[in-house]
Design an enzyme around this catalytic site. Structure first.
Site, PDB file in Angstrom:
ATOM      1  CD  GLU A 163      26.067  16.247  21.123  1.00 54.80           C
ATOM      2  OE1 GLU A 163      25.823  16.914  22.035  1.00 54.80           O
ATOM      3  OE2 GLU A 163      25.748  15.281  21.125  1.00 54.80           O
TER       4      GLU A 163
ATOM      5  CG  HIS B 168      29.273  15.052  26.016  1.00 53.45           C
ATOM      6  ND1 HIS B 168      29.357  16.909  25.313  1.00 53.45           N
ATOM      7  CD2 HIS B 168      28.248  14.663  26.013  1.00 53.45           C
ATOM      8  CE1 HIS B 168      28.527  16.139  24.321  1.00 53.45           C
ATOM      9  NE2 HIS B 168      27.634  15.680  24.597  1.00 53.45           N
TER      10      HIS B 168
ATOM     11  CG  HIS C  82      28.028  10.754  22.428  1.00 45.98           C
ATOM     12  ND1 HIS C  82      27.387  11.264  21.515  1.00 45.98           N
ATOM     13  CD2 HIS C  82      27.442  12.282  23.734  1.00 45.98           C
ATOM     14  CE1 HIS C  82      26.877  12.767  20.956  1.00 45.98           C
ATOM     15  NE2 HIS C  82      26.940  13.149  22.745  1.00 45.98           N
ATOM     16  CD  GLU C  83      26.511  11.318  26.983  1.00 50.18           C
ATOM     17  OE1 GLU C  83      26.957  12.472  27.342  1.00 50.18           O
ATOM     18  OE2 GLU C  83      25.411  10.966  26.558  1.00 50.18           O
TER      19      GLU C  83
HETATM   20 ZN    ZN Z   1      26.289  14.793  23.550  1.00 48.62          ZN
END
Ligand code: ZN
Length: 496
Positions: A293, A266, A262-263
């Site tokens: 997101e 980003h 997830h990170e």
């Molecule tokens: Zn996030």
């Protein structure tokens, strides 16, 4: 001052503000990962000093003059975007008197500290005065930002997701809700064994496996690094310094793995945006919170929880952890990482029920800002909404209205961006799949064409366009729940 000179001035002011933001991020990183407890006092003052300095520059007289010189149409997308982004922060900065900014900042600091203790003690009543102060100041802030032109909640929503309104969000959520509720009903009734994910997994090997995947995703370790913190997050500390964190505290091995993925979603967005002309300016980032997101969730859920992805990576996972999953089949593993389960905690929710957690908060936030829900009545309203949306009885506020930090930090209007991210992500993915055979690529472990597509169409665009414009440029369509519903029903409506 000619137009040319004004633009040059704007860019140099913007670059200095961006540098101050990077300096603030260095301090924040240090606070989160290293600083001794007693440093928090002066660190708070250092941060406030920097924030005041940024605010002062964003809404300075000279900024106003330069922007007024540049009003009107700019042909160059870079110049147009710089004027758009700076006009927006100038307008937001000007709308709020310094006194209110100061009171809000202090209320947030107090709110966070009081919330931490209240959550620990499971004592919502002790959090009520601090939250009442925050809600009251946020309502005042929203009134000033809206200038009576839009609804108060819309003004807050716009701070986090440029141009978004409740008029757009309400029908999207209304359409999604019954579909999600019925999918959760259907899927959570199925028995899925995921106990093998909650055994001891050596941390160094977890790290090694995650490192392999995020390297394949294109995380540039010469321009970033990965640390360990209590909460996973991504931060840009400089033009060539994007850092991510993960944690190893959850009982499930997948928590830390999916946090890393997830990170990293980003981070590759940030690293790609910080290149070429955008580098070092405020345009070198995600188009909005929701768009950011959308990419972290696309990597975590749509790609990271897909069968083709694990067709490639599961053999490696099994070789890395023979004791834990030596006897587990790919199908069993795939079902376990996609288990749909009613859980009271948002951050542990599966991808089907997750947006229902957001709808719950959205419903209550709107009422708080409209003044139709009083702070002391939050637990009751929360528990009713939880019954209605999630089919869950909440008997402990730590698993209910005390679970999230957002309201305690004064971030009201932020939650919807998480759910909007799911929608943007599904629309972008559907478009990408028209160009690339993703099942084939993922099953071969060839992430490169997918990363390249996303970099070119989305990440490299930074803040050149508003999230709405960017979505239209990438997909040819405006925001719509259709792709997300198609994605979820294709994946979860079939029998496994
Ligand atoms: Zn996030």
């Amino acid at each position: 001052m000619t137009r040319e000179q004004a633009l040059g001035r704007l860019e140099s002011m913007d670059r200095e503000i961006t540098m101050l933001e990077h300096i603030a991020a260095v301090l924040e990183w240090d606070s989160e990962l290293y600083a001794p407890a007693k440093e928090s006092d002066e660190r708070g003052r250092q941060m406030e000093f920097l924030q005041r300095e940024i605010h002062r520059r964003e809404s300075s007289e000279v900024m106003g003059e330069v922007l007024s010189r540049l009003e009107g149409k700019e042909d160059d997308p870079f110049a147009a975007a710089l004027v758009r982004v700076r006009s927006r922060s100038y307008r937001l900065g000007k709308a709020l008197p310094e006194d209110l900014v100061g009171r809000l900042s202090r209320a947030k600091t107090t709110g966070y500290v009081v919330w931490l203790q209240a959550r620990k003690d499971n004592d919502f009543a002790s959090f009520v005065p601090a939250l009442e102060e925050l809600v009251s100041l946020t309502r005042e802030q929203a009134s000033l930002l809206s200038g009576g032109k839009t609804g108060r909640y819309d003004a807050l929503l716009d701070m986090y997701e440029e141009g978004m309104t409740t008029r757009e969000v309400d029908p999207l959520f209304d359409a999604l809700r019954p579909i999600l509720v019925s999918l959760v009903d259907e899927r959570s009734a199925q028995k899925v064994d995921d106990a093998f994910l909650r055994q001891p997994y050596p941390i160094d090997l977890q790290d090694q496996f995650a490192q392999k995947v995020i390297t394949d995703m294109g995380f540039d370790f010469s321009r970033g690094l990965k640390g360990i913190a209590a909460h996973p997050f991504t931060s840009a500390l400089g033009e060539d310094d994007v850092r991510i964190t993960t944690r190893y505290t959850d009982p499930s091995v997948m928590d830390s793995f999916f946090s890393s993925v997830h990170e990293c979603g980003h981070a590759i967005y940030e690293q790609t945006a910080s290149q070429g002309r955008l580098k070092g300016t405020s345009l070198a980032g995600g188009a909005s919170y929701g768009m950011h997101e959308s990419q972290s969730r696309l990597w975590e859920n749509i790609i990271g929880r897909s069968l083709p992805f694990w067709m490639h990576y599961f053999p490696l996972f099994r070789d890395t952890f023979p004791e834990q999953v030596g006897g587990v089949t790919l199908a069993e593993f795939y079902h376990a990482v996609n288990k749909v389960e009613r859980t009271p905690i948002r951050t542990n929710a599966d991808e089907v029920s997750y947006p229902l957690h957001i709808m719950l908060r959205y419903r209550l936030e709107k009422q708080l800002i409209a003044g139709t829900l009083a702070v002391p009545d939050i637990p009751q309203a929360w528990n009713e909404a939880s019954r209605d949306l999630l089919g869950l009885e909440i008997t402990d506020d730590r698993l209910g209205c005390l679970q999230d930090v957002h309201w305690a930090s004064g971030e009201i209007g932020y939650f919807p961006t998480y759910a909007l991210g799911n929608l943007y992500g599904a629309q972008i993915w559907e478009t990408l799949r028209k160009d690339l055979d993703t099942d084939h690529l993922l099953a071969r472990g060839d992430l490169f064409p997918i990363v390249s597509w996303l970099k070119e169409k989305v990440y490299s665009q930074g803040l050149l366009y508003t999230p709405k414009e960017l979505l239209r440029r990438v997909t040819g369509a405006s925001l719509d729940a259709g792709a997300y519903v198609r994605y979820l029903t294709d994946k979860y409506h079939t029998s496994w």
